[in-house]
Design an enzyme around this catalytic site. Structure first.
Site, PDB file in Angstrom:
ATOM      1  N   LYS A   1      34.414  37.965  48.131  1.00 27.73           N
ATOM      2  CA  LYS A   1      34.424  39.441  48.208  1.00 27.73           C
ATOM      3  C   LYS A   1      33.776  39.889  49.527  1.00 27.73           C
ATOM      4  O   LYS A   1      34.243  40.822  50.174  1.00 27.73           O
ATOM      5  CB  LYS A   1      33.650  40.044  47.026  1.00 27.73           C
ATOM      6  CG  LYS A   1      34.314  39.824  45.666  1.00 27.73           C
ATOM      7  CD  LYS A   1      35.312  40.903  45.303  1.00 27.73           C
ATOM      8  CE  LYS A   1      36.065  40.562  44.033  1.00 27.73           C
ATOM      9  NZ  LYS A   1      37.150  41.482  43.699  1.00 27.73           N
TER      10      LYS A   1
ATOM     11  N   ARG B   1      32.097  35.835  33.787  1.00 26.52           N
ATOM     12  CA  ARG B   1      33.540  36.087  33.591  1.00 26.52           C
ATOM     13  C   ARG B   1      34.184  36.017  34.953  1.00 26.52           C
ATOM     14  O   ARG B   1      34.385  37.022  35.607  1.00 26.52           O
ATOM     15  CB  ARG B   1      33.726  37.454  32.919  1.00 26.52           C
ATOM     16  CG  ARG B   1      35.087  37.789  32.416  1.00 26.52           C
ATOM     17  CD  ARG B   1      36.130  38.035  33.526  1.00 26.52           C
ATOM     18  NE  ARG B   1      36.229  39.377  34.023  1.00 26.52           N
ATOM     19  CZ  ARG B   1      36.539  39.675  35.297  1.00 26.52           C
ATOM     20  NH1 ARG B   1      36.746  38.754  36.205  1.00 26.52           N
ATOM     21  NH2 ARG B   1      36.617  40.930  35.676  1.00 26.52           N
TER      22      ARG B   1
ATOM     23  N   GLU C   1      29.853  42.105  40.186  1.00 25.72           N
ATOM     24  CA  GLU C   1      31.183  41.500  40.141  1.00 25.72           C
ATOM     25  C   GLU C   1      31.262  40.404  39.084  1.00 25.72           C
ATOM     26  O   GLU C   1      30.379  39.548  38.989  1.00 25.72           O
ATOM     27  CB  GLU C   1      31.476  40.893  41.523  1.00 25.72           C
ATOM     28  CG  GLU C   1      32.907  40.472  41.734  1.00 25.72           C
ATOM     29  CD  GLU C   1      33.893  41.635  41.818  1.00 25.72           C
ATOM     30  OE1 GLU C   1      33.644  42.573  42.587  1.00 25.72           O
ATOM     31  OE2 GLU C   1      34.909  41.597  41.092  1.00 25.72           O
TER      32      GLU C   1
HETATM   33  N1  LIG Z   1      43.819  42.973  39.652  1.00 22.37           N
HETATM   34  C1  LIG Z   1      42.552  43.320  39.719  1.00 22.37           C
HETATM   35  O1  LIG Z   1      42.096  43.950  40.673  1.00 22.37           O
HETATM   36  C2  LIG Z   1      41.636  42.948  38.596  1.00 22.37           C
HETATM   37  C3  LIG Z   1      40.410  43.594  38.481  1.00 22.37           C
HETATM   38  C4  LIG Z   1      39.563  43.271  37.419  1.00 22.37           C
HETATM   39  C5  LIG Z   1      39.943  42.297  36.521  1.00 22.37           C
HETATM   40  N2  LIG Z   1      41.129  41.665  36.688  1.00 22.37           N
HETATM   41  C6  LIG Z   1      41.549  40.611  35.773  1.00 22.37           C
HETATM   42  O2  LIG Z   1      41.718  41.159  34.493  1.00 22.37           O
HETATM   43  C7  LIG Z   1      41.398  40.188  33.518  1.00 22.37           C
HETATM   44  C8  LIG Z   1      40.439  40.796  32.513  1.00 22.37           C
HETATM   45  O3  LIG Z   1      39.245  41.182  33.130  1.00 22.37           O
HETATM   46  P1  LIG Z   1      38.103  41.920  32.283  1.00 22.37           P
HETATM   47  O4  LIG Z   1      36.926  42.032  33.141  1.00 22.37           O
HETATM   48  O5  LIG Z   1      38.614  43.153  31.658  1.00 22.37           O
HETATM   49  O6  LIG Z   1      37.849  40.820  31.153  1.00 22.37           O
HETATM   50  P2  LIG Z   1      37.208  41.026  29.726  1.00 22.37           P
HETATM   51  O7  LIG Z   1      36.884  39.690  29.216  1.00 22.37           O
HETATM   52  O8  LIG Z   1      36.150  42.052  29.806  1.00 22.37           O
HETATM   53  O9  LIG Z   1      38.402  41.648  28.844  1.00 22.37           O
HETATM   54  C9  LIG Z   1      39.536  40.948  28.426  1.00 22.37           C
HETATM   55  C10 LIG Z   1      40.209  41.762  27.343  1.00 22.37           C
HETATM   56  O10 LIG Z   1      41.460  41.162  27.037  1.00 22.37           O
HETATM   57  C11 LIG Z   1      41.589  41.114  25.618  1.00 22.37           C
HETATM   58  N3  LIG Z   1      42.491  40.024  25.237  1.00 22.37           N
HETATM   59  C12 LIG Z   1      42.246  38.693  25.233  1.00 22.37           C
HETATM   60  N4  LIG Z   1      43.304  38.028  24.720  1.00 22.37           N
HETATM   61  C13 LIG Z   1      44.229  38.970  24.404  1.00 22.37           C
HETATM   62  C14 LIG Z   1      45.516  38.908  23.826  1.00 22.37           C
HETATM   63  N5  LIG Z   1      46.061  37.752  23.478  1.00 22.37           N
HETATM   64  N6  LIG Z   1      46.177  40.067  23.615  1.00 22.37           N
HETATM   65  C15 LIG Z   1      45.639  41.266  23.986  1.00 22.37           C
HETATM   66  N7  LIG Z   1      44.415  41.378  24.534  1.00 22.37           N
HETATM   67  C16 LIG Z   1      43.727  40.244  24.749  1.00 22.37           C
HETATM   68  C17 LIG Z   1      40.176  40.903  25.100  1.00 22.37           C
HETATM   69  O11 LIG Z   1      40.067  41.262  23.740  1.00 22.37           O
HETATM   70  C18 LIG Z   1      39.416  41.829  26.029  1.00 22.37           C
HETATM   71  O12 LIG Z   1      39.460  43.143  25.523  1.00 22.37           O
HETATM   72  C19 LIG Z   1      40.871  38.981  34.263  1.00 22.37           C
HETATM   73  O13 LIG Z   1      41.920  38.049  34.405  1.00 22.37           O
HETATM   74  C20 LIG Z   1      40.516  39.519  35.611  1.00 22.37           C
HETATM   75  O14 LIG Z   1      40.664  38.563  36.631  1.00 22.37           O
HETATM   76  C21 LIG Z   1      41.984  41.973  37.694  1.00 22.37           C
HETATM   77  O1  LIG Z   2      38.721  39.144  42.269  1.00 29.56           O
HETATM   78  C1  LIG Z   2      39.842  39.687  42.178  1.00 29.56           C
HETATM   79  O2  LIG Z   2      40.842  39.236  42.762  1.00 29.56           O
HETATM   80  C2  LIG Z   2      40.030  40.974  41.413  1.00 29.56           C
HETATM   81  C3  LIG Z   2      39.048  41.226  40.329  1.00 29.56           C
HETATM   82  O3  LIG Z   2      37.782  41.543  40.801  1.00 29.56           O
HETATM   83  C4  LIG Z   2      38.999  40.173  39.270  1.00 29.56           C
HETATM   84  O4  LIG Z   2      37.912  39.951  38.733  1.00 29.56           O
HETATM   85  O5  LIG Z   2      40.046  39.610  38.958  1.00 29.56           O
HETATM   86 MG   LIG Z   3      36.195  40.799  39.738  1.00 29.43          MG
END
Ligand SMILES: NC(=O)c1ccc[n+]([C@@H]2O[C@H](COP(=O)([O-])OP(=O)(O)OC[C@H]3O[C@@H](n4cnc5c(N)ncnc54)[C@H](O)[C@@H]3O)[C@@H](O)[C@H]2O)c1
Ligand SMILES: O=C(O)C[C@H](O)C(=O)O
Ligand SMILES: [Mg+2]
Length: 627
Positions: free
Chosen positions: A200, A182, A271
């Site tokens: 990272k 992912r 990660e």
């Molecule tokens: N800003 C940050 O620091 C940070 C940190 C971690 C993850 N993220 C981002 O967050 C996103 C998700 O990461 P994750 O690890 O939780 O992924 P994940 O695949 O574990 O979870 C995604 C979730 O979104 C839901 N989803 C998908 N389509 C949807 C929709 N149309 N409506 C509502 N919910 C929906 C899924 O059902 C699931 O529960 C990624 O884009 C990742 O890059 C950002």
């Molecule tokens: O990698 C990033 O920028 C934040 C987070 O770990 C992600 O998976 O989106």
């Molecule tokens: Mg990440």
């Protein structure tokens, strides 16, 4: 308890000038051309004549010695002319060109690379880290020139214990590990996900001052379910479907055992694992050694710090956090991690019978107790009938009611919005009137026009919109639309960097970057320097609390929730110290190097911060001594 106090003013920020930093001698076991080809030791034309003589380099370089400062200026000139020469070209072309020039320097001369990275972190983080790193991962097999880090594949089963000794460095302190399943919001990228651990760890060097000779990016290649990659003749990973179940876990177990046989005190950051393995591996290993999952735990702390900032921005006491209505869109590793930590914070504020106002949605809409096959991790946040019937909400609300995305016509190339299958029910936002709308769904543009307009009716005087999904195209909305449609008084944060928004009338809509980069380097550094046996919830809470209390009231009032990335070393020193002190207080610390636990116990808060700063590596050319 959560406090709000500006920490001691930074004396660290940009105080170390090029000419004043002094480095200890470095022992090198090679001579001549081998040194020039080793980016850890190479100084290019910067080797002084005495060193050229000592190390067998005389004649292998042009005669003139160029100073570090001159080399630095020369690189920055090339970078600026590349920027000029690529003006007007598509963003992806420009970003990859910038990544290439930095990557070439990384491959050639790490000291100079990390110096330009540290001194220009605001400009360069978006290239070596999010969002460009996502593009690099998508194109990794084509971009590949030289390996970086280690690759353990399903074909290496039974061999890992000896393979780990192939790594050339004698000591490793920080490992970032992925299985590529992912990668940001880009899905399964198989072996190409190695770009994420590399990015990272670059942040670890830049922000936490981990010595680059002591970091190890790792890819666990257990196959990929990405059909396009499996059919790509250039794909560099195993061409097989992902291992599942016990077969999968046995590979991770073997890797973990091998690492700890060689470096028992290395901190391991998991990660970008798909949610099921992210939770399973965290559960499996967190009590056994010093590890954490950044997407679950690092993200949670950064989000919580930001959420507490939004309470302050409303002019309310922090304890009012317990009354905030927070809609979280995305119930994966990140969304659930955030809610779990937010629940712990509410419980600390109001006691164990805490009843927070959290609403959780996944791709099937609002999660309620009626959900069939509910993910046990989502259960604590599933709404009961009585909690939502008054609001006219029900299980799965929202699926068929996604609004039009017409408002994105001007940004249509920008978003990968999928408008017809699942999504956010506008009515929910209208009915709930949340204080905060937080996206961790990975779905670009899902906070569409009606949703953003509905946030105008929020019960908060400073409604908060956190579009935390990465990379840029996967953000739930862009800040321009958020300020335009939800109003100028909102507080806005995104996971990927965006420019501030000019609101007219001389006003600026501040764009925060709610990214786990503000915490993971400090968590890893604090864990390392404490010699913690494992990373506890208390240590993670200390990290979040430190970040939350870093911002002044004036900044918060202006909608600024996180420090500038230019201050990342400073905030990382403070977070690292907070984590270290929490480990000591909890009796998890065993000391690090020649600093024992007793010494750590006797350090005041300020002394601990100073100790952490003193332990940060800083890139200068030190004398090389051949052994
Ligand atoms: N800003 C940050 O620091 C940070 C940190 C971690 C993850 N993220 C981002 O967050 C996103 C998700 O990461 P994750 O690890 O939780 O992924 P994940 O695949 O574990 O979870 C995604 C979730 O979104 C839901 N989803 C998908 N389509 C949807 C929709 N149309 N409506 C509502 N919910 C929906 C899924 O059902 C699931 O529960 C990624 O884009 C990742 O890059 C950002
Ligand atoms: O990698 C990033 O920028 C934040 C987070 O770990 C992600 O998976 O989106
Ligand atoms: Mg990440």
């Amino acid at each position: 308890m959560w406090r709000v106090a500006r920490s001691a003013a930074s004396t660290f920020r940009r105080t170390r000038r090029l000419s004043t930093a002094i480095s200890a001698p470095c022992i090198v076991h090679k001579r001549g051309a081998d040194i020039l080809h080793d980016p850890w030791f190479n100084k290019d034309t910067g080797f002084p004549m005495t060193e050229r003589d000592r190390l067998g380099l005389r004649g292998l370089l042009p005669p003139r010695v160029i100073s570090f400062e001159q080399q630095y200026d020369r690189f920055m000139e090339s970078f600026r002319s590349l920027e000029k020469n690529t003006e007007g070209q598509p963003d992806s072309v420009v970003s990859l060109a910038k990544w290439r020039i930095l990557n070439r320097l990384h491959d050639r001369n790490e000291t100079l690379y990390y110096r330009v990275l540290i001194d220009n972190i605001k400009d360069f983080a978006p290239i070596i880290y999010t969002p460009t790193v996502g593009l690099v991962c998508q194109n990794y097999s084509g971009l590949f020139r030289r390996p970086r880090g280690m690759y353990f594949s399903a074909k290496d089963k039974g061999e890992m214990m000896s393979m780990i000794f192939n790594w050339p460095s004698t000591q490793v302190d920080m490992i970032v590990l992925t299985d590529g399943s992912r990668i940001l919001g880009l899905g399964d990228l198989g072996v190409q996900g190695i770009g994420i651990p590399i990015g990272k760890l670059d942040m670890y060097v830049a922000a936490a001052g981990i010595n680059p000779q002591r970091v190890l990016p790792v890819m666990l290649d257990v196959g990929t379910n990405n059909q396009k990659l499996l059919e790509d003749r250039l794909y560099l990973g195993l061409r097989q479907p992902r291992l599942e179940g016990e077969e999968y876990l046995s590979i991770v177990d073997e890797f973990v055992e091998a690492v700890h046989a060689r470096w028992p005190k290395a901190v391991v950051q998991f990660e970008d694992f798909q949610a099921k393995w992210a939770f399973e591996t965290l559960d499996r290993y967190r009590k056994k050694f010093c590890m954490f999952n950044d997407d679950i735990q690092g993200t949670a702390g950064v989000a919580l710090a930001g959420l507490l900032g939004t309470v302050r921005a409303q002019g309310r006491p922090l304890t009012d956090f317990a009354n905030q209505k927070i809609v979280v869109v995305g119930a994966g590793s990140a969304g659930l991690g955030v809610l779990k930590m937010a629940l712990q914070a509410v419980s600390r504020m109001t006691g164990p019978s805490a009843d927070p106002h959290f609403f959780l949605l996944d791709k099937n809409g609002l999660i309620t107790k009626d959900r069939k096959d509910i993910d046990p991790a989502a259960l604590p946040f599933a709404k009961a009938h009585h909690e939502i019937e008054g609001l006219g909400l029900q299980e799965g609300a929202g699926i068929a009611e996604v609004g039009t995305n017409n408002c994105y016509l001007h940004l249509s190339a920008f978003y990968a919005f999928q408008d017809n299958k699942a999504g956010l029910n506008v009515c929910q936002v209208k009915k709930v009137k949340p204080h905060v709308l937080l996206g961790l769904s990975g779905v670009g543009g899902i906070f569409h026009e009606e949703v953003l307009r509905a946030m105008k009716e929020s019960d908060s005087v400073r409604p908060a919109i956190f579009a935390m999904s990465n990379p840029t195209n996967n953000a739930e909305c862009c800040p321009v639309d958020a300020f335009k449609l939800a109003g100028e008084d909102i507080v806005f944060a995104s996971g990927s960097p965006f420019a501030n928004v000019d609101l007219g009338n001389g006003k600026i809509g501040h764009v925060n970057q709610a990214n786990n980069m503000y915490l993971f380097p400090g968590i890893g550094l604090g864990a390392l320097l404490s010699g913690a046996r494992n990373i506890s919830d208390t240590m993670l809470e200390a990290a979040a609390e430190c970040l939350a209390s870093y911002m002044s009231d004036d900044e918060i009032n202006r909608g600024i929730l996180y420090p500038s990335i230019d201050d990342i070393r400073d905030i990382t020193a403070e977070v690292g110290a907070a984590v270290l002190r929490a480990a000591v207080a909890e009796d998890l610390a065993e000391g690090h190097g020649d600093v024992g636990v007793r010494e750590l116990q006797h350090m005041s808060k300020e002394e601990t911060i100073e100790h952490v700063r003193q332990n940060m590596w800083y890139p200068v050319y030190g004398p090389l001594v051949h052994e």
